[in-house]
Scaffold this active site. Sequence first.
Site, PDB file in Angstrom:
ATOM      1  N   HIS A 124       0.836  -1.207   0.000  1.00 29.66           N
ATOM      2  CA  HIS A 124       0.000   0.000   0.000  1.00 29.66           C
ATOM      3  C   HIS A 124       0.872   1.260   0.000  1.00 29.66           C
ATOM      4  CE1 HIS A 124      -3.556   2.444   1.213  1.00 29.66           C
ATOM      5  NE2 HIS A 124      -2.632   3.152   1.871  1.00 29.66           N
ATOM      6  N   GLU A 125       1.816   1.322   0.922  1.00 30.92           N
ATOM      7  CA  GLU A 125       2.670   2.513   1.013  1.00 30.92           C
ATOM      8  C   GLU A 125       3.578   2.636  -0.206  1.00 30.92           C
ATOM      9  OE1 GLU A 125       1.833   4.730   2.997  1.00 30.92           O
ATOM     10  OE2 GLU A 125       0.631   3.563   4.399  1.00 30.92           O
ATOM     11  N   HIS A 129       1.698   4.329  -2.899  1.00 29.25           N
ATOM     12  CA  HIS A 129       1.674   5.791  -2.742  1.00 29.25           C
ATOM     13  C   HIS A 129       2.927   6.427  -3.332  1.00 29.25           C
ATOM     14  CE1 HIS A 129      -2.008   6.182  -0.585  1.00 29.25           C
ATOM     15  NE2 HIS A 129      -1.583   5.669   0.558  1.00 29.25           N
ATOM     16  N   HIS A 136      -5.673   6.766  -2.446  1.00 29.30           N
ATOM     17  CA  HIS A 136      -6.535   5.734  -1.877  1.00 29.30           C
ATOM     18  C   HIS A 136      -7.616   5.359  -2.884  1.00 29.30           C
ATOM     19  CE1 HIS A 136      -5.081   7.029   2.283  1.00 29.30           C
ATOM     20  NE2 HIS A 136      -4.526   5.878   1.968  1.00 29.30           N
ATOM     21  N   CYS A 137      -7.920   4.085  -2.917  1.00 30.19           N
ATOM     22  CA  CYS A 137      -8.857   3.533  -3.904  1.00 30.19           C
ATOM     23  C   CYS A 137     -10.217   3.271  -3.247  1.00 30.19           C
ATOM     24  CB  CYS A 137      -8.273   2.230  -4.465  1.00 30.19           C
ATOM     25  SG  CYS A 137      -9.305   1.461  -5.729  1.00 30.19           S
ATOM     26  N   CYS A 178      -9.142  -3.578  -2.943  1.00 33.67           N
ATOM     27  CA  CYS A 178      -7.845  -3.160  -3.478  1.00 33.67           C
ATOM     28  C   CYS A 178      -6.869  -2.868  -2.337  1.00 33.67           C
ATOM     29  CB  CYS A 178      -8.020  -1.910  -4.346  1.00 33.67           C
ATOM     30  SG  CYS A 178      -6.469  -1.273  -5.032  1.00 33.67           S
ATOM     31  N   CYS A 226      -6.136  -3.393  -7.567  1.00 38.12           N
ATOM     32  CA  CYS A 226      -7.268  -3.625  -8.461  1.00 38.12           C
ATOM     33  C   CYS A 226      -6.828  -3.302  -9.894  1.00 38.12           C
ATOM     34  CB  CYS A 226      -8.458  -2.753  -8.045  1.00 38.12           C
ATOM     35  SG  CYS A 226      -8.212  -0.977  -8.318  1.00 38.12           S
ATOM     36  N   CYS A 258      -5.968   0.490 -10.367  1.00 37.84           N
ATOM     37  CA  CYS A 258      -4.699   0.885  -9.733  1.00 37.84           C
ATOM     38  C   CYS A 258      -3.503   0.237 -10.423  1.00 37.84           C
ATOM     39  CB  CYS A 258      -4.721   0.557  -8.241  1.00 37.84           C
ATOM     40  SG  CYS A 258      -5.801   1.678  -7.291  1.00 37.84           S
TER      41      CYS A 258
END
Length: 175
Positions: free
Chosen positions: A125-126, A129, A135-136, A141, A160, A163
Site C-alpha cells: 500500500h505505502e 503511494h 486511496h482507492c 484493493c 485492483c 490501480c
Amino acid sequence: MKLCLVAFDGRIPMLSSIVDRFEEHVSEYLGEVKVKKKRAKLPEHAYSKVRGQYLARALLDTLRGMKGEYDRVLGLTSEDLYAPGLNFVFGQARCPGREAVVSVARLLDPDPELYLERVVKELTHELGHTFGLGHCPDRNCVMSFSSSLLEVDRKSPNFCRRCTELLQRNLKRGG
C-alpha cells in the site's frame, strides 16, 4: 528495481520472511525487484512523549537521506506511528516520492501467516503511494484506506485493475 527495507529498531519479527514475501509479491507488478535490508536507529526527535508514538513524517525525513542507489526506501518499525490529526497510522509515504514507512506494532498476530500477510499488504500500500497512487474506493484493493485491522484483513494484497493500470502508466513515465 532496487528497494531498500530499513529496519528502524532491529526488533521486527520475521524480518527475513517479510523481505522474501514482499519481494516476491511486488515483483508481480514491478518486474524484477531486489530488496536489500538495512538497519537504522529511530530518530529521537520523532518520539512524542505525550502520545508514546513516533511521528511517521519524521521517519520519512530520515529515510530521505538513505536513498543512495535505491529506487525506493521503505522503513519498518515495531514502534507505533502517528500523523497529525490521527490517533495512529499503519504507515505513511510521500505521494509521489521515494520514501515510505510502515509500523508492525498494530499488525502483530499470534498467527505468523496472518501477520506476514498484513505487513506485506501495508508495505505494498505505502509503496503504491510512492508511485503516485491515492486511496482507492475499491474496498478489496490494496490501495483502499485502512483505519482498523478489520479493514487491513478484509482487503486483498493486490492492486485492483484500475490501480494496476495507473501504476503501470506511472512506471512508464519514470516512476
